[in-house]
Structure formats: structure tokens, C-alpha cells
Write an enzyme that holds these catalytic residues in place. Structure first.
Site, short mmCIF file in Angstrom:
data_model
loop_
_atom_site.label_atom_id
_atom_site.label_comp_id
_atom_site.label_asym_id
_atom_site.label_seq_id
_atom_site.Cartn_x
_atom_site.Cartn_y
_atom_site.Cartn_z
N ASP A 1 21.39 28.10 22.72
CA ASP A 1 20.80 26.78 22.56
C ASP A 1 19.34 26.93 22.13
OD1 ASP A 1 21.81 23.82 23.60
OD2 ASP A 1 19.62 23.99 23.53
N ASP B 1 18.72 29.66 17.35
CA ASP B 1 18.62 28.71 16.25
C ASP B 1 19.75 29.07 15.29
OD1 ASP B 1 18.10 27.30 13.93
OD2 ASP B 1 15.99 27.89 13.80
N VAL B 2 20.76 28.21 15.20
CA VAL B 2 21.96 28.57 14.44
C VAL B 2 21.71 28.67 12.94
CG1 VAL B 2 23.57 27.68 16.16
CG2 VAL B 2 22.76 26.18 14.31
N SER C 1 33.54 16.11 13.06
CA SER C 1 33.37 14.77 13.61
C SER C 1 34.22 13.80 12.82
CB SER C 1 31.90 14.34 13.53
OG SER C 1 31.76 12.94 13.75
N TYR D 1 25.02 13.59 7.73
CA TYR D 1 25.92 14.02 8.81
C TYR D 1 27.38 14.04 8.34
CZ TYR D 1 27.75 14.20 13.63
OH TYR D 1 28.40 14.55 14.79
N LYS E 1 29.68 17.35 8.19
CA LYS E 1 30.88 17.46 9.01
C LYS E 1 32.16 17.56 8.17
CE LYS E 1 29.34 17.56 13.25
NZ LYS E 1 29.42 18.84 13.99
#
Length: 242
Positions: free
Chosen positions: A35, A58-59, A137, A150, A154
Site C-alpha cells: 500500500d 507504489d504500483v 469495475s 476510470y 478498468k
């Protein structure tokens, strides 16, 4: 169901990610939580019933994700399950959305998922296989006003996962997608009541989902129960937008 397995979950200090970590732990898995907030990640890890560690990640950084996966192998001896869950929102209409808002969301969701998928697959392909679970999502299926960034990201997660699934299936690595709808989390409960009620009216089951209901589907994908499934998308939406 996951006894002796090690699972890495990004963005798991709270919300759906933490519910997945808790469900996996309850089924015997060792857990590595990544995280942005290291303190919250450590706190979340300490709350689990099985051995767990919490680390900063940090992805969008290949080095951070690689370090997270190395920590799993170093700490517990294997990497069996990878859940790419980390995400952010920067909602705005196309007219007002900045390039930075678009880029930030795509970087975290899509590049972050790509980093996690490819780096985890590289480890799993040499160790006999594993399960990668990517969080999309319902916004990636339908598209919502104010979420061009977004929804694009997604939807991209689904395409990325299907392509990756074809590349690594013969190596015993499975890649599947969970696509939540309206789930009761701190983020969704912060919505104005009018927005919440409008979204709820679209759900045939007439209620919001709980994070644990997403986690149970992730558990299915992580376990041998889904051993002949890859490249699939599970909608956890209460029937919304069937």
C-alpha cells in the site's frame, strides 16, 4: 482452501483489498500487503490471523512491485496468488478533466495492473504456476459520466488480463478478473445521498454489496475450485447492468 499458499495484495490497507487479505488469511494463506501508506499496511497485516507483512508499494513503480513480490518469496518461500487491487479515482467530466487526472488514474489502474501481472507471472512460470486476480469495475463495462479515465482504465484491465491469460496459460498461470459493482466502502459511502440512491436503484438485488462478497469471489479464483478457469470476468454487481 489456501493453506501453505502466499498471496500478495496491493492497495490492501483498507476497503476491498483488506477484505480480500482477511478472507485469504482466514483460509490459511500467508499475506503480503502492499500500500502507499506503509503504516496502514503494517497495521492491516498485524490484524490478520496468519503470518503477514505490510510494505510500502507504489504500483506504478516496477521496482516497488518487484520488491513486494520478492518480499513474499523471501518471507514465505513462494508466490502463489497475486491480487492487483490498488486504485484511485479522479472523477471529472471530459470538459474539465486535466491530463494529469487522466494520466494518474490510467497509471495506477492499468500500468499498476500490468506491472503486477507480468512480474508475478515471471515468478509463477518458474515455480509451477499460480493465480493472478485483477480488479476491474462495472465502470469498465458500462462507462459512467465523469469517469472517462476510470472507465478506460478498468476496461483496459479486462483486455490486459485476457491477453496475459493466453500468454501464460500453458505455464500453469491463471489470470482472471473480478468486476465489482456498487460495494459498501468508505469511498462509496462518501457519495452524496442522491448519487448513492440513484446507483442503488439500478441494482436488481436492491442492496449494495459488501467487501467480503467481492473477497469470496477472489478466494474462488485463488483456490483450486477455479483450476480450469482463466481469462474470465466475474461480475459482482447484484445483477446491475446484466
Amino acid at each position: 482452501m489456501l493453506e501453505g499458499h502466499t498471496a500478495v495484495i496491493t492497495g490492501a490497507a483498507q476497503g476491498i483489498g483488506l477484505a480480500i487479505a482477511r478472507t485469504f488469511a482466514e483460509h490459511g494463506a500467508n499475506i503480503v500487503i502492499g500500500d502507499l501508506d506503509r503504516a496502514k499496511a503494517e497495521e492491516a497485516a498485524a490484524s490478520l490471523p496468519t503470518p503477514a507483512v505490510g510494505l510500502h508499494c507504489d504500483v506504478t513503480s516496477e521496482a516497488d512491485v518487484a520488491g513486494l513480490l520478492s518480499a513474499a518469496v523471501d518471507s514465505f518461500g513462494s508466490l502463489d496468488v497475486m491480487v492487483n487491487n490498488a486504485g484511485i479515482t479522479r472523477d471529472a467530466t471530459m470538459r474539465t478533466m486535466t491530463e494529469q487526472q487522466f494520466d494518474d488514474v490510467v497509471q495506477v489502474h492499468l500500468r499498476g495492473c500490468w506491472n503486477g501481472t507480468r512480474l508475478a507471472a515471471n515468478i509463477m512460470r518458474t515455480s509451477g504456476g499460480g493465480s493472478i486476480i485483477n480488479l476491474s469495475s462495472i465502470s469498465g463495462k458500462v462507462g459512467f459520466i465523469g469517469q472517462t479515465n476510470y472507465s478506460a482504465a478498468k476496461a483496459g484491465v479486462v483486455g490486459l488480463s485476457k491477453a496475459a491469460a493466453k500468454e501464460v496459460a500453458h505455464l500453469g498461470v491463471r489470470v482472471n478478473v473480478v468486476q465489482p459493482g456498487l460495494i459498501r466502502t468508505a469511498m462509496t459511502e462518501a457519495m452524496p445521498a442522491k448519487v448513492w440512491d440513484q446507483k442503488l436503484s439500478e441494482v436488481p438485488m436492491q442492496r449494495a454489496g459488501e467487501p467480503e462478497e467481492v473477497a469470496s469471489v477472489a478466494l474462488f479464483y485463488a483456490s483450486k475450485l477455479s483450476s480450469y478457469m482463466t481469462g474470465t470476468v466475474a461480475e459482482v454487481t447484484g445483477g446491475r447492468y446484466m
